[in-house]
Structures are given as structure tokens and as C-alpha cells.
Scaffold this active site. Structure first.
Site, PDB file in Angstrom:
ATOM      1  N   GLN A 162      41.170  37.025  44.986  1.00 25.97           N
ATOM      2  CA  GLN A 162      40.291  36.191  45.582  1.00 25.97           C
ATOM      3  C   GLN A 162      38.977  36.236  45.182  1.00 25.97           C
ATOM      4  O   GLN A 162      37.992  35.644  45.633  1.00 25.97           O
ATOM      5  CB  GLN A 162      40.379  35.925  47.053  1.00 25.97           C
ATOM      6  CG  GLN A 162      41.572  35.534  47.553  1.00 25.97           C
ATOM      7  CD  GLN A 162      42.023  34.236  47.161  1.00 25.97           C
ATOM      8  OE1 GLN A 162      40.990  33.313  46.752  1.00 25.97           O
ATOM      9  NE2 GLN A 162      43.241  33.772  46.905  1.00 25.97           N
ATOM     10  N   SER A 163      38.649  36.804  44.024  1.00 28.54           N
ATOM     11  CA  SER A 163      37.381  36.953  43.260  1.00 28.54           C
ATOM     12  C   SER A 163      36.577  35.812  42.781  1.00 28.54           C
ATOM     13  O   SER A 163      37.472  34.865  41.978  1.00 28.54           O
ATOM     14  CB  SER A 163      37.390  37.826  41.895  1.00 28.54           C
ATOM     15  OG  SER A 163      36.377  37.643  41.265  1.00 28.54           O
ATOM     16  N   ASN A 164      35.635  35.280  43.422  1.00 33.13           N
ATOM     17  CA  ASN A 164      34.769  34.020  43.189  1.00 33.13           C
ATOM     18  C   ASN A 164      34.257  34.378  41.805  1.00 33.13           C
ATOM     19  O   ASN A 164      34.173  33.464  40.755  1.00 33.13           O
ATOM     20  CB  ASN A 164      33.793  33.719  44.249  1.00 33.13           C
ATOM     21  CG  ASN A 164      34.224  33.642  45.532  1.00 33.13           C
ATOM     22  OD1 ASN A 164      35.013  32.914  45.701  1.00 33.13           O
ATOM     23  ND2 ASN A 164      33.987  34.532  46.249  1.00 33.13           N
TER      24      ASN A 164
END
Ligand SMILES: *Cc1c(COP(=O)(O)O)cnc(C)c1O
Length: 327
Positions: free
Chosen positions: A72-74
């Protein structure tokens, strides 16, 4: 002042505005800086860093970018978007096994055309895995530019040095002087840039960085990493910043659950800002940081009438990946 050219990716300046409803509940004036609105495939703080990182990659003649992060890395999602625009091939090294369904940032990174590599349960450290991937791509004739986790080196942090100049101008325009600036800190590039920028542009507000990760999760302790970025800036700059390692503050009261774990704290902060001000926080970073800020404000330990800024660093897509936990 250090001013390398940048590759334009962000809608700047991002809005700076008052939070009228929450400010009525505490003896403080609360403002928000909307870096959730930088605009790159749903925005966030990595956009400012990528303006400098992508320009650097292009200047040096690279055709491929590799970076790494959580699923879920932005940062990975914004890197994928930046690469799409700049015509660079993007490879993402993501923690864990490939899931059956893609959601949130992972889905967006896929849609943005990034090549996704899943670490599985590989025991080897992330650094080694990235080097290996870089070697494989280079062996195929590509020229790969490695962006560190979170884009947190001096090149990336330059985006937040410039952001302080932007804030200074808005403070002048709106005739507001902040006493405190709260924000989420994780890989340290934002904090390093804000610290340098605060010095250069003479912003007197006290920085209040809320630590997101557990300290045990860092290969290099975060204060040391931030100190290293500032030291690197000092080598390149005619206006060195005088900061000791001990001056690098981290507020460590809100990270106990560990990275990416949603608790009643983050949930409460998300509900509060959504229902009082119509603004969405994310479950990993800004939900935790806003909870921390609200907790400090409710304890009334800051002087009355202090002017407080929350720097919203983005993360919206991750909300959708936490749908079940947020109901
Ligand atoms: C990456 C990130 C942060 C932390 O910024 P660092 O520069 O890594 O410390 C904060 N908020 C969001 C939403 C992020 O994606």
C-alpha cells in the site's frame, strides 16, 4: 540556496486553510496544508520529492526507475505515475506475496503501468534484493535509477525545502505565523527537507514530527538518517545548517501498534476530520499523525491560542484497502 531543476508533477502551491469546526473544540487555531492535493494520481507528499528525483534520473540519462515499499505504498504509486508521465520504465519491489485481489495503492500502481515484483517471504534484506533486481535489469541493457524507500535522500528532500518556501509565502499572504507544525514522519525525507527549509526561510514554528514506524524497524536509526541528509546538504550548500543529532525530534507516543496497523486511534482521527471538516485522512500515516496531534491539543500542554498547522501528506488510496477495518 540549492535549486536544482525539477520535473513538474505537482499542482502547487497546495492550499493552506483554517479548520473552523475543530478549532472551536480546543483553545487553539488549527490550519491544514493540503499536500494530499498535489494532484499526481491522487497526490501526496512523494510528489514533491519526485519532481527532483525524476529530473535527476532524466538528467543522468536513465531509462528505468526502481523503488520499493509496502504493497500500500503511496510512494510507489506516485513513482509509477511520475514514470508514466516522464516515459521511464518503473519497477516496484513490494513486501510480501502477490495477493489475489489488488486494492488501493497496489491497484493504482498496476494501472499506472509499473512492473510489480513481490518479495514473498524472502529472508534476504530489501537492500540486497533491490541491488539484485537492478543488476538483472542492467544485464538486459537498461539503465536503472534506484530511488530509496520513500524517496528519502537529499534529492528527494529538496522538494520539502522548497515546500517551506511555499509555506512562508502563504503565511505572509494570509498574515499567519505558526507556532507548531505537526506531520507524519517515516522515512525521514519530509522531515529533513522541512528542517533545512525552516532554517533557510526563517520559519520559527516548532516542528512536531509524529513517528509512524516502530524504531526497531529501521536499519539506520531515523534521527541518524535525517542527520545524514542534512549533512549532505551542508556539504553542497553555501548556507550550512547548524544542527546536532540530538536536535532531531521524534514524537514516539503513537507508533506502538507498528507500521500499517489500524487501531482505534487512527480510526477515531479519520472519523473526526471526516465528520467535522469533510477531509479524508489515510489509515497508515496521516490518521496516526492527526490522532497524535489531537491528543496533544486535548492535553492542553501547548500555550493557549497557539497557531497549529497539520501538514496533510496524503495517502487517500490506502483507505480503500482498509475498507473492512474501517466499517
Ligand atoms: C511517505 C508518507 C509519509 C512520510 O513521509 P517520509 O518522508 O517518508 O517521512 C507521510 N504520509 C504519507 C501519506 C506518506 O505516504
Amino acid at each position: 540556496m540549492l535549486k536544482p531543476p525539477k520535473y513538474p508533477l505537482a499542482f502547487l502551491p497546495t492550499p493552506l486553510h483554517y479548520l473552523p469546526n475543530l478549532s472551536r473544540e480546543v483553545p487553539y487555531q488549527i490550519y491544514i496544508k493540503r499536500d494530499d492535493q498535489t494532484g499526481l494520481a491522487s497526490g501526496g507528499n512523494k510528489t514533491r520529492k519526485l519532481e527532483y528525483l525524476i529530473q535527476d534520473a532524466l538528467n543522468l540519462g536513465y531509462d528505468t526507475v526502481i523503488t520499493a515499499g509496502a504493497q500500500q505504498s503511496n510512494h510507489c504509486r506516485q513513482t509509477a505515475a511520475a514514470c508514466a508521465l516522464a516515459g521511464l520504465e518503473c519497477h516496484l519491489w513490494l513486501n510480501g506475496f502477490q495477493p489475489e485481489h489488488y486494492q488501493g495503492n497496489l491497484l493504482l500502481s498496476h494501472l499506472l503501468g509499473a512492473h510489480l515484483h513481490f518479495s514473498g517471504d524472502q529472508a534476504k534484506g530489501r537492500e540486497a534484493a533491490l541491488k539484485q533486481l537492478q543488476k538483472e535489469l542492467n544485464d538486459q541493457g537498461q539503465k536503472t535509477y534506484l530511488i530509496p524507500v520513500g524517496g528519502s535522500n537529499l534529492t528527494g528532500a529538496t522538494g520539502y525545502i522548497a515546500a517551506m518556501s511555499e509555506l512562508k509565502q502563504q503565511m505572509t499572504e494570509q498574515k499567519i505565523d505558526f507556532d507548531y507544525i505537526f506531520f507524519a514522519t517515516s522515512s525521514g525525507g519530509t522531515q529533513a527537507g522541512l528542517m533545512i527549509g525552516q532554517n533557510i526561510f526563517n520559519i520559527k514554528a516548532r516542528l512536531m514530527p509524529i513517528l509512524i514506524d516502530k524504531e526497531a524497524d529501521f536499519e539506520v536509526p531515523l534521527p541518524q538518517h535525517i542527520f545524514d541528509i542534512i549533512s549532505e546538504f551542508n556539504v553542497a550548500s553555501s548556507q550550512p545548517i547548524h544542527i546536532n543529532l540530538d536536535d532531531i525530534l521524534l514524537i514516539k507516543d503513537y507508533n506502538k501498534a507498528g507500521y500499517g496497523i489500524l487501531t482505534t486511534h487512527e480510526q477515531a482521527a479519520i472519523h473526526l476530520l471526516a465528520r467535522q471538516e469533510g477531509i479524508l485522512l489515510d489509515p497508515v500515516y496521516t490518521g496516526r499523525a492527526f490522532y497524535g496531534m489531537w491528543d496533544v491539543l486535548q492535553q492542553k500542554i501547548l500555550p493557549e491560542n497557539s497557531r497549529v498547522l497539520f501538514w496533510h501528506t496524503g495517502g487517500l488510496p490506502a483507505l480503500c484497502a482498509y475498507a473492512d477495518a474501517l466499517r
